[in-house]
Design a protein around this motif. Structure first.
Motif, PDB file in Angstrom:
ATOM      1  N   VAL A 167       0.842  -1.195   0.000  1.00  0.00           N
ATOM      2  CA  VAL A 167       0.000   0.000   0.000  1.00  0.00           C
ATOM      3  C   VAL A 167       0.876   1.244   0.000  1.00  0.00           C
ATOM      4  N   VAL A 168       0.299   2.326  -0.493  1.00  0.00           N
ATOM      5  CA  VAL A 168       0.918   3.645  -0.436  1.00  0.00           C
ATOM      6  C   VAL A 168       0.067   4.464   0.524  1.00  0.00           C
ATOM      7  N   VAL A 169       0.712   5.211   1.406  1.00  0.00           N
ATOM      8  CA  VAL A 169      -0.005   6.047   2.365  1.00  0.00           C
ATOM      9  C   VAL A 169       0.479   7.480   2.201  1.00  0.00           C
ATOM     10  N   GLY A 170      -0.459   8.392   2.023  1.00  0.00           N
ATOM     11  CA  GLY A 170      -0.105   9.791   1.857  1.00  0.00           C
ATOM     12  C   GLY A 170      -1.093  10.703   2.540  1.00  0.00           C
ATOM     13  N   ASN A 171      -0.599  11.860   2.965  1.00  0.00           N
ATOM     14  CA  ASN A 171      -1.441  12.916   3.500  1.00  0.00           C
ATOM     15  C   ASN A 171      -1.758  13.860   2.344  1.00  0.00           C
ATOM     16  N   VAL A 172      -3.046  13.993   2.023  1.00  0.00           N
ATOM     17  CA  VAL A 172      -3.463  14.864   0.926  1.00  0.00           C
ATOM     18  C   VAL A 172      -4.229  16.042   1.525  1.00  0.00           C
ATOM     19  N   THR A 173      -3.787  17.248   1.177  1.00  0.00           N
ATOM     20  CA  THR A 173      -4.414  18.474   1.655  1.00  0.00           C
ATOM     21  C   THR A 173      -4.987  19.209   0.452  1.00  0.00           C
ATOM     22  N   PHE A 174      -6.228  19.667   0.568  1.00  0.00           N
ATOM     23  CA  PHE A 174      -6.939  20.341  -0.514  1.00  0.00           C
ATOM     24  C   PHE A 174      -7.230  21.784  -0.100  1.00  0.00           C
ATOM     25  N   GLU A 175      -6.909  22.742  -0.963  1.00  0.00           N
ATOM     26  CA  GLU A 175      -7.362  24.111  -0.739  1.00  0.00           C
ATOM     27  C   GLU A 175      -8.875  24.153  -0.944  1.00  0.00           C
ATOM     28  N   PRO A 176      -9.555  25.181  -0.398  1.00  0.00           N
ATOM     29  CA  PRO A 176     -11.003  25.275  -0.606  1.00  0.00           C
ATOM     30  C   PRO A 176     -11.353  25.164  -2.096  1.00  0.00           C
ATOM     31  N   GLY A 177     -12.350  24.352  -2.390  1.00  0.00           N
ATOM     32  CA  GLY A 177     -12.808  24.166  -3.769  1.00  0.00           C
ATOM     33  C   GLY A 177     -12.035  23.144  -4.569  1.00  0.00           C
ATOM     34  N   CYS A 178     -10.927  22.668  -4.056  1.00  0.00           N
ATOM     35  CA  CYS A 178     -10.118  21.685  -4.779  1.00  0.00           C
ATOM     36  C   CYS A 178     -10.741  20.299  -4.665  1.00  0.00           C
ATOM     37  N   ARG A 179     -10.732  19.583  -5.764  1.00  0.00           N
ATOM     38  CA  ARG A 179     -11.213  18.199  -5.753  1.00  0.00           C
ATOM     39  C   ARG A 179     -10.483  17.428  -6.844  1.00  0.00           C
ATOM     40  N   ASN A 180     -10.444  16.103  -6.681  1.00  0.00           N
ATOM     41  CA  ASN A 180      -9.818  15.302  -7.719  1.00  0.00           C
ATOM     42  C   ASN A 180     -10.865  14.891  -8.753  1.00  0.00           C
ATOM     43  N   ASN A 181     -10.382  14.395  -9.879  1.00  0.00           N
ATOM     44  CA  ASN A 181     -11.263  13.889 -10.928  1.00  0.00           C
ATOM     45  C   ASN A 181     -11.950  12.615 -10.454  1.00  0.00           C
ATOM     46  N   TRP A 182     -12.993  12.260 -11.150  1.00  0.00           N
ATOM     47  CA  TRP A 182     -13.567  10.938 -10.970  1.00  0.00           C
ATOM     48  C   TRP A 182     -12.445   9.938 -11.231  1.00  0.00           C
ATOM     49  N   HIS A 183     -12.418   8.859 -10.481  1.00  0.00           N
ATOM     50  CA  HIS A 183     -11.410   7.834 -10.693  1.00  0.00           C
ATOM     51  C   HIS A 183     -11.871   6.498 -10.125  1.00  0.00           C
ATOM     52  N   ILE A 184     -11.163   5.452 -10.548  1.00  0.00           N
ATOM     53  CA  ILE A 184     -11.451   4.085 -10.131  1.00  0.00           C
ATOM     54  C   ILE A 184     -10.142   3.460  -9.677  1.00  0.00           C
ATOM     55  N   HIS A 185     -10.164   2.747  -8.586  1.00  0.00           N
ATOM     56  CA  HIS A 185      -8.982   1.989  -8.151  1.00  0.00           C
ATOM     57  C   HIS A 185      -9.090   0.584  -8.719  1.00  0.00           C
ATOM     58  N   ARG A 186      -8.069   0.186  -9.464  1.00  0.00           N
ATOM     59  CA  ARG A 186      -8.041  -1.122 -10.115  1.00  0.00           C
ATOM     60  C   ARG A 186      -7.074  -2.036  -9.374  1.00  0.00           C
ATOM     61  N   GLY A 187      -7.530  -3.228  -9.066  1.00  0.00           N
ATOM     62  CA  GLY A 187      -6.670  -4.199  -8.399  1.00  0.00           C
ATOM     63  C   GLY A 187      -6.350  -3.833  -6.966  1.00  0.00           C
ATOM     64  N   GLY A 188      -7.273  -3.117  -6.326  1.00  0.00           N
ATOM     65  CA  GLY A 188      -7.024  -2.712  -4.947  1.00  0.00           C
ATOM     66  C   GLY A 188      -8.201  -1.980  -4.346  1.00  0.00           C
ATOM     67  N   TYR A 189      -7.911  -0.951  -3.582  1.00  0.00           N
ATOM     68  CA  TYR A 189      -8.930  -0.215  -2.831  1.00  0.00           C
ATOM     69  C   TYR A 189      -8.305   1.093  -2.364  1.00  0.00           C
ATOM     70  N   GLN A 190      -9.114   1.920  -1.717  1.00  0.00           N
ATOM     71  CA  GLN A 190      -8.598   3.119  -1.066  1.00  0.00           C
ATOM     72  C   GLN A 190      -9.382   3.352   0.217  1.00  0.00           C
ATOM     73  N   ILE A 191      -8.647   3.657   1.272  1.00  0.00           N
ATOM     74  CA  ILE A 191      -9.238   4.024   2.550  1.00  0.00           C
ATOM     75  C   ILE A 191      -8.858   5.477   2.821  1.00  0.00           C
ATOM     76  N   LEU A 192      -9.841   6.299   3.122  1.00  0.00           N
ATOM     77  CA  LEU A 192      -9.613   7.702   3.467  1.00  0.00           C
ATOM     78  C   LEU A 192      -9.897   7.896   4.948  1.00  0.00           C
ATOM     79  N   LEU A 193      -8.929   8.448   5.659  1.00  0.00           N
ATOM     80  CA  LEU A 193      -9.075   8.797   7.071  1.00  0.00           C
ATOM     81  C   LEU A 193      -9.064  10.319   7.143  1.00  0.00           C
ATOM     82  N   VAL A 194     -10.209  10.930   7.371  1.00  0.00           N
ATOM     83  CA  VAL A 194     -10.313  12.394   7.363  1.00  0.00           C
ATOM     84  C   VAL A 194      -9.716  12.950   8.645  1.00  0.00           C
ATOM     85  N   THR A 195      -8.737  13.841   8.501  1.00  0.00           N
ATOM     86  CA  THR A 195      -8.031  14.390   9.657  1.00  0.00           C
ATOM     87  C   THR A 195      -8.291  15.872   9.889  1.00  0.00           C
TER      88      THR A 195
END
Length: 135
Positions: free
Chosen positions: A43-71
């Motif tokens: 697995v890869v673990v990263g802290n992602v910080t978004f400025e107001p209004g920032c969002r990522n594109n629609w996406h799909i995880h292939r061959g795995g999953y994603q867990i988001l822990l909101v901090t």
């Protein structure tokens, strides 16, 4: 007024550098701090910080999953065909293999989550501005 501005200062983990490597898959500015990137760990673990209004594109995880822990801050998570969910610190999201989704900050709030990711993302189209503005 921009809410949760303290998030940009990295309350728990540092916000990291501007997320240039993935900027083409985001609307707005995000920051990435790698926490675990080890070829001996599946697995890869990263802290992602978004400025107001920032969002990522629609996406799909292939061959795995994603867990988001909101901090910190407030943001949104949406799976295709389902209503968007407002996220706040302490929320946990599990996205399964093959589920089309997006996540990012609220319009007026910084947002931060730890992303635990296995597999490879398939990046798709940006989130429609009209859809996002209605949240």
């Amino acid at each position: 007024m921009v809410r949760h501005e303290e998030v940009k200062n990295g309350v728990i983990f540092p916000a990291g550098e501007k997320n240039e490597a993935f900027s083409q898959f985001f609307t707005g500015q995000s920051y990435l701090q790698s926490l675990v990137f080890d070829p001996n760990v599946n697995v890869v673990v990263g802290n992602v910080t978004f400025e107001p209004g920032c969002r990522n594109n629609w996406h799909i995880h292939r061959g795995g999953y994603q867990i988001l822990l909101v901090t910190g801050g407030e943001g949104w998570y949406q799976e295709e065909g389902k209503p968007a969910q407002l996220l706040k610190a302490g929320d946990v999201i599990v996205t399964y293999d093959g589920v089309k989704h997006w996540h990012g900050a609220a319009k007026d709030s910084w947002f931060e989550h730890i992303a635990i990711t296995a597999g490879k993302p398939e990046w798709l189209e940006p989130v429609d501005d009209e859809l996002y503005s209605k949240l």
